[in-house]
Design an enzyme around this catalytic site. Structure first.
Site, PDB file in Angstrom:
ATOM      1  N   ASP A 173       0.860  -1.096  -0.062  1.00  0.00           N
ATOM      2  CA  ASP A 173      -0.022  -0.006  -0.025  1.00  0.00           C
ATOM      3  C   ASP A 173       0.869   1.307   0.015  1.00  0.00           C
ATOM      4  O   ASP A 173       1.764   1.409   0.706  1.00  0.00           O
ATOM      5  CB  ASP A 173      -0.795  -0.056   1.236  1.00  0.00           C
ATOM      6  CG  ASP A 173      -1.748   1.153   1.356  1.00  0.00           C
ATOM      7  OD1 ASP A 173      -2.718   1.307   0.525  1.00  0.00           O
ATOM      8  OD2 ASP A 173      -1.543   1.806   2.282  1.00  0.00           O
ATOM      9  N   GLU A 184       1.506   0.356  -4.698  1.00  0.00           N
ATOM     10  CA  GLU A 184       0.870   1.503  -5.345  1.00  0.00           C
ATOM     11  C   GLU A 184       2.304   2.671  -5.410  1.00  0.00           C
ATOM     12  O   GLU A 184       2.730   2.939  -4.303  1.00  0.00           O
ATOM     13  CB  GLU A 184      -0.020   2.036  -4.460  1.00  0.00           C
ATOM     14  CG  GLU A 184      -1.370   1.148  -4.402  1.00  0.00           C
ATOM     15  CD  GLU A 184      -2.483   1.973  -3.422  1.00  0.00           C
ATOM     16  OE1 GLU A 184      -3.519   2.226  -3.908  1.00  0.00           O
ATOM     17  OE2 GLU A 184      -2.035   1.948  -2.270  1.00  0.00           O
TER      18      GLU A 184
END
Length: 909
Positions: A511, A541
């Site tokens: 993340d 990400e």
């Protein structure tokens, strides 16, 4: 010399007195009676100065002439009033000189501007420096008539310098040596004293208070009794100075805990290799083969609770739990096995580490009333228990290396969550699926003295990333971590390795990975390979924003900075072109910003004005995605120019940004933002039939499946999954996150989604949710499920859809129907299979016709060749019989006939 020597003696004496004060409480009662006390309050003072290393401090900005002094107090009694400092145990005079930004370039503190470099006395012993960092500190500028400026200090630079050896510690946390005994080790270099409180059970009073000793070389406190305490629980009792609070004594769980009691109140003593923590067959369970390179991965993103909470084919005690993955006969497990047969290789679980936001005892489940499709009653019921219910996505880490307890059958028992997590992994392995994890090392659930804070209560101000005034940065949503600091980076490395080694995790999705240094991610990549002897795929990400944007503090693990690393980042290039608009759209933009598959220009919905040029540009961005967003692949663009993909613009950035296909993750749907079905509700014309909505869904999946790179799919994408237009369902309960493995309902029209992230658009949502013609029936859901499975089979059928290098993509992928004379609603490409292992055919041609009308495409270069429909699409069981019936190839002219809204693949033997 006399000054610093006297200071050193005073410091050591003060420390001994303070440490003795704790150790005098020898009884276990101190674990309860002495916990969480403020022994000496201290005012909050901004920490604007930074330790650059153990002997140098950066004072922010240019200051007038004068002297600089560093005051210290072991008891935390420093105070500043009317220019005078009181309560100090001593002071140090510092030497000042100018500090330029160039001198900081390439360091963890490169974000600091010009300022003053303050040097401590060169002869100051290391032990004195260590003692200083355990005390309250105040840095003061004296212009000649008293203190004119004062600041606290950010300690990370000094701690990383003084305790660099701590990075090599192999046994932080608890260990149970084979020769008997129990060893505890906690890195807490600023603590004045540390003990361990031992508890025989998850509840009840402590049975032992075990003092620990400080290792001056590493800053770690260690020790333990000669007895084995396996199966008991523990917490650390620390005495330390906390800026803005004062001298405190408090109980804290272990940041290296491998398991916990319910609601994470106590850490659990266990050796994960112990037989009692291994379910039968665990040692022999292996991650399935089939992924020889990252591009072989086809990932299915799934939430543990979503998977089974609504599945009545799962025993009631297993619903929403790890154990649901062991119920081989359930509808959900049958569905996962079918996906594996079609081509899915990995199940990536949304966070399954210890989560702060889900109560592990007595969590609630909303009782949602029957109500109209556009009613507010459903969200009212869900939000009435939000925060106390059993649901959250889980992006709020509490303990990074312990499994979440709410998914275990009994969170109070430290054994259950470990055993049952492993049983879940075995269940997925038996289904032929590798297991991946979504991990969140970029922030913690809380910082400071908050209840859910751990790291910041052990080494205050170190693990969290701070701004210029010493406040915790929160650009990620929550309390950002400073993974550029030595021991936060080590925590990430150690934790990921533990999950990979002890739970056989095959791949990880990070993340907000762009908030971490590239160097750290590469160090992790190498360490996993070295210590496990296998590749562990890393994706994440790579968004570029916040206080670290554009390399402000370090070279980031972000899209534009990771090329050449082999680490994958999610690509928003084709995603936005396919879906339309961007993830941030709201209000009228949700309706107006149509995308390539949902009507841009060729099927206007009446809410926006679009030009043919926009459609052509969107088609080019789709091709960028199909080519793996690779920098050096060339494309004839919409206006006839031939460009490298990194020369094509995407919102002011290069559209092509990766060096190799493994560095790109392609997706059109994931847990964030509206589901693909829901975004198409916004953007397709209102009168689009349910059958065509299914076809549009499949078109997007086709473009994703045919793209070079890693393929990523959100659970329920194949089922037309809807969250009733919810744009952010992280806390929307089971109701708005439902999945139906019986393929009867996609849950569109489950009521207006929660007000918080959706209320501004409720007026626009009401007529859509209330329209029964939009909601698909079981026939459309079943057809979509079968059509998506066919696309997965096609991707799995040939390595040409999974090329491993940019060189192969350049040599083997050719886009047809490009440039100003193209038919912009048809994507056409050829993959050359000659001499390629696993290609299956001499060549492949794929077409995606997004128009609601059939089209013919004349390709003279392919005339006279014996193309035939891909076997998956020509089989009697193929989902889209229109393709088999209407798709055609006329070899004389090289004419290809393409049904409306279809994805068609031809092969050449």
């Amino acid at each position: 010399m006399k000054q610093w020597a006297a200071v050193h003696i005073g410091l050591c004496l003060g420390m001994a007195i303070m440490a003795g004060g704790v150790r005098a409480e020898t009884g276990a009662a101190a674990c309860d009676a002495a916990a969480d006390q403020v022994l000496q309050a201290a005012p909050a003072i901004e920490a604007r100065a930074h330790w650059l290393d153990a002997r140098q401090i950066a004072w922010p900005g240019m200051a007038p002439a004068g002297s600089y002094k560093l005051y210290h107090s072991a008891a935390g009694r420093l105070a500043l009033a009317e220019g005078q400092v009181s309560g100090a145990d001593g002071e140090l005079n510092l030497q000042a000189q100018d500090l330029t930004p160039g001198e900081l370039a390439g360091t963890p503190r490169q974000h600091l501007g010009a300022g003053v470099r303050l040097s401590l006395p060169a002869a100051l012993p290391r032990e004195t420096l260590q003692d200083l960092l355990r005390q309250q500190l105040l840095l003061v500028h004296d212009g000649g008539d008293g203190a004119t400026q004062a600041t606290g200090l950010q300690l990370a630079g000094a701690l990383d310098d003084l305790y660099a050896a701590a990075a090599q510690l192999p046994d932080l946390g608890v260990s149970l040596p084979a020769r008997a005994g129990t060893r505890f080790r906690l890195w807490a270099p600023t603590a004045q004293a540390v003990s361990v409180c031992i508890y025989p059970r998850a509840q009840g009073r402590a049975s032992r208070l075990q003092p620990l000793s400080l290792d001056a070389a590493t800053g770690a406190w260690g020790g333990g009794p000669a007895q084995r305490l396996d199966g008991q629980y523990y917490r650390y009792l620390l005495q330390l100075f906390v800026p803005g609070v004062g001298l405190v004594r408090q109980l804290v769980t272990d940041p290296y805990a491998v398991s916990l009691s319910a609601d994470s109140q106590r850490s659990y003593i266990a050796e994960l290799a112990a037989a009692r923590l291994q379910p039968p067959g665990w040692a022999a369970s292996r991650s399935p083969a089939g992924v020889e390179a990252p591009t072989d991965m086809a990932i299915y993103e799934l939430h543990v609770r979503d998977f089974s909470i609504g599945d009545d084919s799962v025993p009631a005690a297993h619903r929403g739990k790890y154990l649901a993955f062991t119920d081989r006969g359930s509808r959900g497990m049958r569905h996962l096995r079918a996906l594996r047969r079609a081509g899915i290789t990995d199940v990536h679980l949304l966070p399954v580490f210890d989560i702060a936001s889900i109560p592990e005892r007595g969590c609630l489940q909303a009782k949602v009333p029957a109500a109209a499709a556009d009613s507010e009653r459903q969200q009212a019921a869900v939000m009435a228990v939000a925060g106390r219910d059993c649901y959250n996505w889980g992006y709020d880490p509490w303990h990074y290396s312990a499994p979440e307890g709410s998914y275990a059958s009994d969170a109070e028992d430290g054994v259950r969550r470990v055993l049952e997590f492993r049983r879940m992994v075995m269940g997925l392995h038996e289904a032929g699926l590798r297991v991946g994890m979504d991990v969140v090392y970029n922030h913690t659930a809380a910082s400071g003295q908050a209840a859910h804070s751990v790291l910041d209560r052990i080494v205050p101000g170190y693990y969290q990333r701070l701004d210029a005034a010493g406040r915790v940065e929160r650009s990620t949503c929550c309390a950002n971590t400073a993974t550029e600091h030595l021991m936060m980076g080590k925590l990430l490395l150690d934790s990921v390795l533990l999950w990979a080694r002890e739970y056989k995790i095959a791949s990880f999705r990070f993340d907000l990975m762009g908030h971490q240094p590239r160097a750290l991610m590469e160090q992790l990549q190498a360490r996993l390979k070295r210590e496990l002897g296998r590749d562990v795929q890393l994706i994440g990400e790579g968004w570029n924003f916040g206080e670290i944007a554009n390399g402000a503090r370090f070279v980031q693990a972000s899209q534009l900075a990771l090329n050449g690393s082999g680490i994958g980042t999610f690509s928003d290039r084709a995603r936005d072109a396919i879906r339309g608009g961007s993830a941030a759209d709201s209000g009228a933009a949700l309706l107006a910003r149509q995308g390539y598959v949902n009507g841009l220009v060729y099927d206007p919905n009446g809410h926006g004005q679009h030009s043919r040029e926009e459609l052509l540009r969107a088609a080019d961005l789709v091709r960028v995605g199909l080519a793996g967003s690779l920098r050096d692949v060339e494309l004839e663009t919409w206006n006839g120019e031939r460009k490298r993909l990194d020369q094509i613009d995407y919102a002011g950035q290069p559209a092509g940004y990766a060096s190799q296909p493994a560095e790109v993750v392609n997706y059109v749907d994931n847990h964030d933002n509206q589901t693909l079905f829901d975004i198409n509700v916004w953007r397709l014309p209102r009168g689009t039939s349910a059958a065509d909505r299914s076809r549009v869904q499949v078109l997007a999946v086709a473009l994703n499946s045919f793209s070079q790179g890693v393929a990523y799919f959100h659970a329920g994408l194949e089922l037309l999954r809807s969250k009733s237009l919810d744009r952010n369902s992280y806390e929307s309960g089971d109701w708005f996150n439902r999945l139906d493995w019986s393929l009867k309902d996609n849950f569109f029209g489950s009521g207006l989604p929660p007000q918080g992230d959706n209320g501004a658009d409720h007026a626009l949502m009401r007529p859509l949710l209330a329209d029964p013609a939009i909601k698909p029936g079981p026939a459309e859901i079943a057809w979509t499920n079968a059509a998506v499975a066919d696309l997965l089979r096609i991707r799995a059928s040939s390595t040409l859809f999974r090329l491993r290098s940019a060189t192969e993509v350049r040599q083997r992928l050719q886009f047809l129907n490009t440039g100003p004379g193209q038919n912009p609603v048809v994507i056409a490409a050829k993959l050359d299979g000659r001499g390629h292992a696993g290609a299956g055919w001499r060549a492949l041609l794929y077409f995606v016709n997004v128009d609601k009308q059939a089209h013919e495409l004349l390709l003279p270069s392919e005339a006279g060749l014996a193309y035939r429909l891909h076997p998956v699409q020509s089989a009697a069981a193929a989902a889209d019989r229109r393709v088999a019936a209407e798709a055609a190839y006329a070899p004389v002219q090289g004419r290809f006939s393409l049904p409306a809204r279809s994805a068609v693949v031809f092969v050449l033997d």
